[in-house]
Design an enzyme around this catalytic site. Structure first.
Site, short mmCIF file in Angstrom:
data_model
loop_
_atom_site.label_atom_id
_atom_site.label_comp_id
_atom_site.label_asym_id
_atom_site.label_seq_id
_atom_site.Cartn_x
_atom_site.Cartn_y
_atom_site.Cartn_z
CB CYS A 83 7.29 8.49 -5.00
SG CYS A 83 5.74 9.18 -5.60
CB CYS B 121 2.98 12.63 0.31
SG CYS B 121 2.12 12.26 -1.25
CB CYS C 233 5.40 9.65 1.75
SG CYS C 233 5.92 7.74 0.96
CB CYS D 151 -9.50 1.04 -0.29
SG CYS D 151 -8.13 1.05 1.21
N1 SAM Z 1 1.94 6.07 -4.20
C1 SAM Z 1 0.35 5.82 -3.97
C2 SAM Z 1 -0.38 7.06 -3.37
O1 SAM Z 1 0.08 7.96 -2.63
O2 SAM Z 1 -1.70 6.87 -3.57
C3 SAM Z 1 0.25 4.41 -3.17
C4 SAM Z 1 1.09 4.37 -1.85
S1 SAM Z 1 1.06 5.40 -0.40
C5 SAM Z 1 2.23 4.86 0.41
C6 SAM Z 1 -0.52 5.09 0.12
C7 SAM Z 1 -0.98 5.98 1.43
O3 SAM Z 1 -0.17 5.14 2.64
C8 SAM Z 1 -0.65 7.55 1.46
O4 SAM Z 1 -1.94 8.00 0.96
C9 SAM Z 1 -0.92 7.68 3.10
O5 SAM Z 1 -2.22 7.98 3.45
C10 SAM Z 1 -0.09 6.50 3.58
N2 SAM Z 1 0.97 6.41 4.16
C11 SAM Z 1 2.14 6.81 3.58
N3 SAM Z 1 3.33 6.90 4.35
C12 SAM Z 1 2.67 6.80 5.52
C13 SAM Z 1 3.41 6.92 7.05
N4 SAM Z 1 4.87 7.19 7.12
N5 SAM Z 1 2.70 6.77 8.09
C14 SAM Z 1 1.23 6.74 7.74
N6 SAM Z 1 0.51 6.40 6.71
C15 SAM Z 1 1.20 6.74 5.45
FE1 SF4 Z 2 4.60 8.95 -3.73
FE2 SF4 Z 2 4.49 8.44 -1.08
FE3 SF4 Z 2 2.93 10.46 -2.09
FE4 SF4 Z 2 2.23 7.68 -2.55
S1 SF4 Z 2 2.43 8.75 -0.61
S2 SF4 Z 2 2.33 9.37 -4.11
S3 SF4 Z 2 4.47 6.74 -2.66
S4 SF4 Z 2 5.31 9.98 -2.11
#
Ligand code: SAM
Ligand code: SF4
Ligand code: DTB
Length: 343
Positions: free
Chosen positions: A68, A72, A75, A203
């Site tokens: 990606c 973030c 992530c 959501c």
């Molecule tokens: N990429 C898209 C986005 O960021 O909108 C969708 C998937 S992203 C994985 C969805 C959410 O999962 C993130 O906004 C974050 O709040 C949560 N998330 C991601 N990684 C995480 C982690 N290691 N622990 C807890 N929540 C997590």
């Molecule tokens: Fe990409 Fe992870 Fe951020 Fe979603 S949460 S935009 S998958 S880096």
């Protein structure tokens, strides 16, 4: 100290209208109540709006994993960090539908398809719309989380049968820049408005345990509660540890009582929203989860994995809900082994 709105001296309260003008000091005042008063207030509001003995069960699938472009800091899927995760292409529709069917048969009522994109390309959206329609045909509620959307993309997803779109604010406005730099909080709010305008349910929640202060957690809830409409679903994620990401340097797991307090404040600020205990339940004891349900949480993700990280095993969840006398699809499809409520 600011009086927690509507709370009478005897601990009972007036349940006011759904509000969108919360001040952070009101959230702080609720959070600081004696625990019994806070829980009583949250549970009373919960009972006004929901069956207190029901928990929704949702299931997640990463339909496009890793690589990606966003940064973030929590992530596993960001290309900015070496997390050891292998990036994959978008899954085939048949595989997604087969996974959704298994999730339904294991007790999930909602199926959320997640892609590690900044935003979907139009040709990818064609594929995802096909998946949404096919999952809807299984009789499940559909949810997708694909990054930022244009108005036209949101409309196409709605037309395909999408019920919910997940797009999180993640944290407070003050803490946001410490975690993500490649897209702004305003970008996220704009996508939420497009989703809402297209007639898709929202959501939206965030993460705790990344090193933020309690004020940031409450600031996040106030941000959500002051959106033009409350999100129908509010996921509260406890950061699930991931190797190699910057949040490792700041992360601190919240005190369990602080987490129950936060859920209670979410319930009070957004009385009609489904509050989901999302990532991080693997770190929670059964007792803490029970407290969070008392505080007003009424949804969980089921399944052994979330997207790339662990979730409690199905048997543990079924057993917990059974011991609590909670009704959910999880218990209906395959009742947990009988265990007395008095064991
Ligand atoms: N990429 C898209 C986005 O960021 O909108 C969708 C998937 S992203 C994985 C969805 C959410 O999962 C993130 O906004 C974050 O709040 C949560 N998330 C991601 N990684 C995480 C982690 N290691 N622990 C807890 N929540 C997590
Ligand atoms: Fe990409 Fe992870 Fe951020 Fe979603 S949460 S935009 S998958 S880096
Ligand atoms: C949300 O708030 N939590 C879910 C869902 N929305 C997409 C994702 C949790 C992901 C946890 C980290 C992982 O498994 O990679």
């Amino acid at each position: 100290m600011v009086q927690a709105a509507g709370l009478k001296r005897n601990g009972s309260h007036d349940i006011g209208p759904v509000r969108h003008d919360w001040d952070r000091s009101e959230a702080e005042a609720h959070y600081a109540l004696p625990f019994a008063d806070l829980m009583f207030r949250a549970q009373s509001i919960h009972r006004e709006n929901f069956d207190p003995n029901h928990v929704e069960t949702a299931s997640l699938l990463s339909i496009k994993t890793g690589g990606c472009p966003e940064d973030c800091g929590y992530c596993s899927q960001s290309a900015h960090y070496d997390t050891g995760l292998k990036a994959t292409k978008l899954m085939a529709q048949a595989d997604v539908v087969a996974t959704a069917r298994r999730a339904r048969d294991a007790g999930a009522s909602r199926f959320c398809m997640a892609a590690a994109w900044r935003n979907p390309k139009d040709r990818d959206l064609d594929e995802v719309c096909g998946m949404v329609s096919a999952v809807k045909d299984l009789g499940m509620e559909t949810c997708a989380t694909l990054g930022m959307l244009t108005p036209a993309q949101a409309t196409r997803l709605r037309d395909a049968g999408l019920d919910f779109y997940n797009h999180n604010v993640d944290t407070s406005p003050e803490f946001y820049d410490k975690i993500i730099t490649t897209r702004t909080l305003q970008d996220r709010v704009d996508t939420l408005a497009r989703v809402r305008d297209a007639g898709i349910k929202v959501c939206c929640g965030g993460i705790v345990g990344m090193g933020e202060e309690v004020e940031d957690r409450l600031g996040m809830l106030v941000l959500l509660a002051n959106l033009p409409s409350h999100p129908e679903s509010v996921p509260i994620n406890l950061w699930n540890e991931v190797e190699g990401v910057p949040v490792n340097d700041t992360a601190e797991r919240p005190d369990p009582i602080a987490l129950a307090r936060l859920v209670a404040v979410a319930r009070i600020l957004m009385p009609q929203s489904v509050v989901r205990l999302s990532a991080g339940r693997q770190y929670m004891t059964d007792e803490l989860q029970a407290l969070c349900f008392l505080a007003g949480a009424n949804s969980i993700f089921i399944g052994d994995v979330l997207l790339t990280t662990k979730n409690p095993q199905r048997d543990r969840d079924a057993n917990l809900l059974d011991r609590l006398g909670v009704k959910s699809r999880l218990n209906q499809v395959q009742p947990a082994a009988p265990q007395s409520a008095h064991d």
